[in-house]
Scaffold this active site. Sequence first.
Site, PDB file in Angstrom:
ATOM      1  N   GLY A 133       3.697 -10.333  37.055  1.00 12.61           N
ATOM      2  CA  GLY A 133       2.762 -11.089  36.216  1.00 12.61           C
ATOM      3  C   GLY A 133       1.778 -11.888  37.061  1.00 12.61           C
ATOM      4  N   GLY A 135      -1.084 -10.866  37.819  1.00  9.99           N
ATOM      5  CA  GLY A 135      -2.458 -10.513  37.439  1.00  9.99           C
ATOM      6  C   GLY A 135      -3.017  -9.371  38.262  1.00  9.99           C
ATOM      7  CB  SER A 136      -1.538  -6.218  39.579  1.00  7.86           C
ATOM      8  OG  SER A 136      -0.929  -5.826  38.376  1.00  7.86           O
ATOM      9  CB  SER A 137      -4.823  -5.540  35.233  1.00  6.97           C
ATOM     10  OG  SER A 137      -3.585  -4.949  35.001  1.00  6.97           O
ATOM     11  CB  ALA A 139      -6.055  -8.965  41.665  1.00  5.86           C
ATOM     12  CG  ASP A 180      -6.294 -12.979  34.306  1.00 10.53           C
ATOM     13  OD1 ASP A 180      -7.424 -13.194  33.800  1.00 10.53           O
ATOM     14  OD2 ASP A 180      -5.468 -12.213  33.786  1.00 10.53           O
TER      15      ASP A 180
HETATM   16  O1  PMV Z   1       0.746 -13.117  31.487  1.00 13.46           O
HETATM   17  P1  PMV Z   1      -0.275 -13.704  32.355  1.00 13.46           P
HETATM   18  O2  PMV Z   1       0.287 -14.248  33.626  1.00 13.46           O
HETATM   19  O3  PMV Z   1      -1.434 -12.783  32.583  1.00 13.46           O
HETATM   20  O4  PMV Z   1      -0.868 -14.996  31.621  1.00 13.46           O
HETATM   21  C1  PMV Z   1      -1.366 -14.936  30.317  1.00 13.46           C
HETATM   22  C2  PMV Z   1      -1.957 -16.265  29.940  1.00 13.46           C
HETATM   23  C3  PMV Z   1      -2.446 -16.320  28.500  1.00 13.46           C
HETATM   24  O5  PMV Z   1      -3.062 -17.607  28.337  1.00 13.46           O
HETATM   25  C4  PMV Z   1      -1.298 -16.226  27.542  1.00 13.46           C
HETATM   26  C5  PMV Z   1      -3.455 -15.243  28.170  1.00 13.46           C
HETATM   27  C6  PMV Z   1      -4.825 -15.437  28.790  1.00 13.46           C
HETATM   28  O6  PMV Z   1      -5.517 -14.441  28.971  1.00 13.46           O
HETATM   29  O7  PMV Z   1      -5.233 -16.574  29.060  1.00 13.46           O
END
Ligand code: PMV
Length: 353
Positions: A133, A135-137, A139, A180
């Site tokens: 989790g 955020g590989s996509s 990045a 992200d």
């Molecule tokens: O699952 P992650 O680490 O990509 O985090 C998502 C965070 C959210 O606020 C739930 C969604 C977003 O795009 O901000």
Amino acid sequence: MLIHSRIDGGPLPEAMQNGWTGAALENRVVVSAPGKLMLFGEHGVVYQRPCIVTAVDQRIRVYVERTGTGFLRIEAPNVGVNEYEAGIGSVADSGTPKGARFIVAAVRNFDRRYGVRSGVTIRTKSEFSSEFGFGSSSAVTVAVLKALSELFEVRISNDELFGLSYRTVLDVQAVGSGFDLAAAIWGGTLCFRSAGPKIDPLDIEGLPLIVGYTGVKADTASLVRAVADLRTRYKNLTDRIFDIMADLVEQAREALVARDVDSLGALMNINQGLLDSLGVNSLELSRLIYAAREAGATGAKLSGAGGGDCMIALSPEPRRQFVEEAIESAGGKLLGIRAGAPGVQRDPDSEPW
Ligand code: PMV
């Protein structure tokens, strides 16, 4: 499987078909972008509230090479894509392998805005698992767009890079705040507000952060949709929760600036309670969070969409080791990361692979 389709916009210039790619332009670039960890404000940020995110020192590297083929070729073994070919202007749809969708969509968006004037081969290599989790996509999207801009000598600002990256993410998964992408582009630690985007850099050097992975892969898009469903039924309540989260993020920002670890821990615990009330907590996360707190962590919470992925805890010495051991005994895997890593950058010294 190899899939061939014609490049959008017709045949390549004759010179390029013969392998000539232009004297002034480089033929290949290597670019890397960092993964991220959400510190405060997840879910609220989807509804225009602020959040605090940090870039981590584990990166995705993309190698982009100009070719005379007229096709986009993708090799992304980390996400199970070994050999995939498509037209430059292809749409990423359900027929596109999951691990290639963001790259296909990024190339299409770059092509539509600036023109991709040859075929390209894109290889990716990640220092972290796409399961964490981190955020590989996002990045990979940022790194590919940055690499294309370097390869085709198109000057784009960070704001433009954000806009194009955000368009790409929405094309593929329809939901997301873009926090992200901001971490991957600007790096460091940021207070992120969606409109604009508005980016506020923060210095968190020395924050005693511990990261534990639950072993469960979370599906961000479905958790975001679940919160949207809850909001449809209880709009007044959920909007008030998001407002409290927004206040909490502002206080966390002040506590970070003041290096007030006790307040940050307390705010983490409150944030965790608010996320639980939105229904995104899980048993696996709770186990690690309570283990960390009982071992003396100043605070602990889930990080990201919830449902799995990672939790974070704060614990200065001398309790740090106890907290780490407690997380491991509760079934978590410790991920030794450093926060506040640099944003997307060219890695001129990296060897192609
Ligand atoms: O699952 P992650 O680490 O990509 O985090 C998502 C965070 C959210 O606020 C739930 C969604 C977003 O795009 O901000």
